[in-house]
Write an enzyme that holds these catalytic residues in place. Structure first.
Site, PDB file in Angstrom:
ATOM      1  N   CYS A 115     -78.010 -17.571  58.572  1.00  0.00           N
ATOM      2  CA  CYS A 115     -78.150 -17.065  59.950  1.00  0.00           C
ATOM      3  C   CYS A 115     -77.908 -18.136  61.007  1.00  0.00           C
ATOM      4  CB  CYS A 115     -79.530 -16.453  60.157  1.00  0.00           C
ATOM      5  SG  CYS A 115     -79.802 -14.992  59.160  1.00  0.00           S
ATOM      6  N   HIS A 255     -81.437 -16.044  68.024  1.00  0.00           N
ATOM      7  CA  HIS A 255     -81.035 -15.281  66.838  1.00  0.00           C
ATOM      8  C   HIS A 255     -81.755 -13.931  66.866  1.00  0.00           C
ATOM      9  CE1 HIS A 255     -79.988 -14.226  62.851  1.00  0.00           C
ATOM     10  NE2 HIS A 255     -81.169 -14.456  62.306  1.00  0.00           N
ATOM     11  N   ASN A 285     -80.295  -7.604  62.334  1.00  0.00           N
ATOM     12  CA  ASN A 285     -79.953  -9.005  62.079  1.00  0.00           C
ATOM     13  C   ASN A 285     -78.571  -9.094  61.425  1.00  0.00           C
ATOM     14  OD1 ASN A 285     -79.726 -11.616  61.145  1.00  0.00           O
ATOM     15  ND2 ASN A 285     -81.759 -11.690  60.213  1.00  0.00           N
TER      16      ASN A 285
END
Ligand code: UT7
Length: 328
Positions: A115, A255, A285
């Protein structure tokens, strides 16, 4: 030698057409819309079809970024793709993108930091440009986590979505560009977020298919706690490296993993609500794609204008975390 910076010339994004709502997931596992909304802030996410691969999204986002930047593919000297869900072990996604774009003068390489991939890609882009190794590069953040999600595990399958974002970054004189990048890792915590099967440690075999160890395994609460503290740490370090403060930021793009994580980070950094960009409700996500898709949307929505300061910050498997301050 004038002051050369790695400046963003244009951005683009690509999202799969298929929308998976919380109501759709209610039909797949024992969960409900209210639980997902209140615990994560996610309302829906996009997922690729069986035929769609990571590079398909990357190529669409790249074409949009090139058009937005008014740059031809042949002008690129480097293509960097941040992803943890490549089409195949090799060739790299960047080489597949290079071929599809006809970017015959560009080298291609992939960056693996889950990520945090786009931030680690920014560190690479900044170094390439400031060292003179690259004049014009394409940086892509792309992932198709739906392909490595266990759709019977309610603690993970509600969280993820697929997507891609791309940026054309160029060596330009002036004040605009990447001012700082901070990156960090802690491999001692690798076990709390991993895909244990399918690599060289546990190659694909019938057992791995049966026990689904080729899919994401996560200790959610532990990841949650570290995501908050490490994203705060990274944001502060990148601001310090740039000689700036959180109050100087027009926008912070965290994020997009969980709205509660984003709110905790914002509170600890003491930034106002209008300084924080959020789109997790639409996409979930998307791993390496989250911050660059959000950056693309922020500037298209007019929330970011030339000269504004923006900070991107992310946290992911590895563990990896990092942040970057950019003058737009
Ligand atoms: O980029 C980094 C990647 N990942 C992340 O950033 C994710 C970080 N973690 C999180 O976002 C959160 O930990 C989750 C959203 C994954 C979970 O939220 P939580 O508030 O930490 O819940 P929990 O894991 O502590 O679970 C609480 C309860 C449990 O039931 P019991 O044991 O209290 O009876 C779970 O079994 O909620 C249950 N639960 C669910 N219930 C309904 C877990 N998943 C679900 C679900 N629907 N989908």
């Amino acid at each position: 030698m004038p002051n050369i910076k790695a400046k963003f010339l244009g951005t683009g994004k690509a999202l799969p057409q298929k929308v998976l709502t919380n109501a759709d997931i209610e039909k797949m596992v024992e969960t409900n819309d209210e639980w997902i909304r209140t615990r994560t802030g996610i309302l829906e996410r996009r997922v690729t079809s069986r035929e769609e691969a990571t590079s398909d999204l990357a190529i669409t986002a790249a074409k949009e970024a090139l058009a937005n930047a008014n740059v031809k593919a042949e002008e690129l000297d480097s293509i960097i793709v941040a992803t943890c869900t490549p089409d195949m072990v090799f060739p790299s996604v960047s080489c597949i993108v290079q071929s599809a774009l006809g970017a015959k003068n560009a080298m291609g390489m992939d960056v693996s930091a889950a990520c945090s991939g786009f931030i680690f890609g920014l560190a690479t882009a900044k170094s390439f440009i400031e060292s003179g190794q690259s004049k014009k590069l394409l940086l892509i953040g792309v992932d198709t986590l739906s392909k490595i999600t266990n759709w019977q595990d309610r603690s993970t399958c509600i969280l993820f979505g697929d997507g891609a974002g791309a940026a054309v970054i160029s060596a330009e004189p002036g004040d605009a560009g990447i001012l700082s990048v901070y990156t960090a890792s802690d491999g001692t915590q690798a076990d709390i977020l991993k895909v244990p099967g399918g690599g060289s440690r546990n190659p694909i075999c019938k057992e791995i298919l049966d026990d689904k160890s080729y899919t994401i395994q996560m200790d959610g609460p532990e990841v949650y706690k570290l995501a908050v503290t490490k994203m705060v740490e990274a944001s502060e370090k990148a601001l310090e490296l740039a000689g700036k403060q959180a109050s100087d930021l027009k926008l912070i793009i965290p994020h997009q993993a969980n709205l509660r994580i984003i709110e905790s980070v914002a509170k600890r950094l003491k930034v106002r609500e209008d300084q924080v960009f959020v789109n997790v409700q639409k996409y979930g996500n998307m791993s390496a794609a989250t911050t660059i898709v959000a950056l693309d949307e922020a500037q298209r929505e007019g929330r970011l204008k030339r000269g504004d300061l923006v900070e991107l910050v992310a946290f992911g498997a590895g563990l990896t975390w990092g942040a970057s301050v950019i003058r737009w």
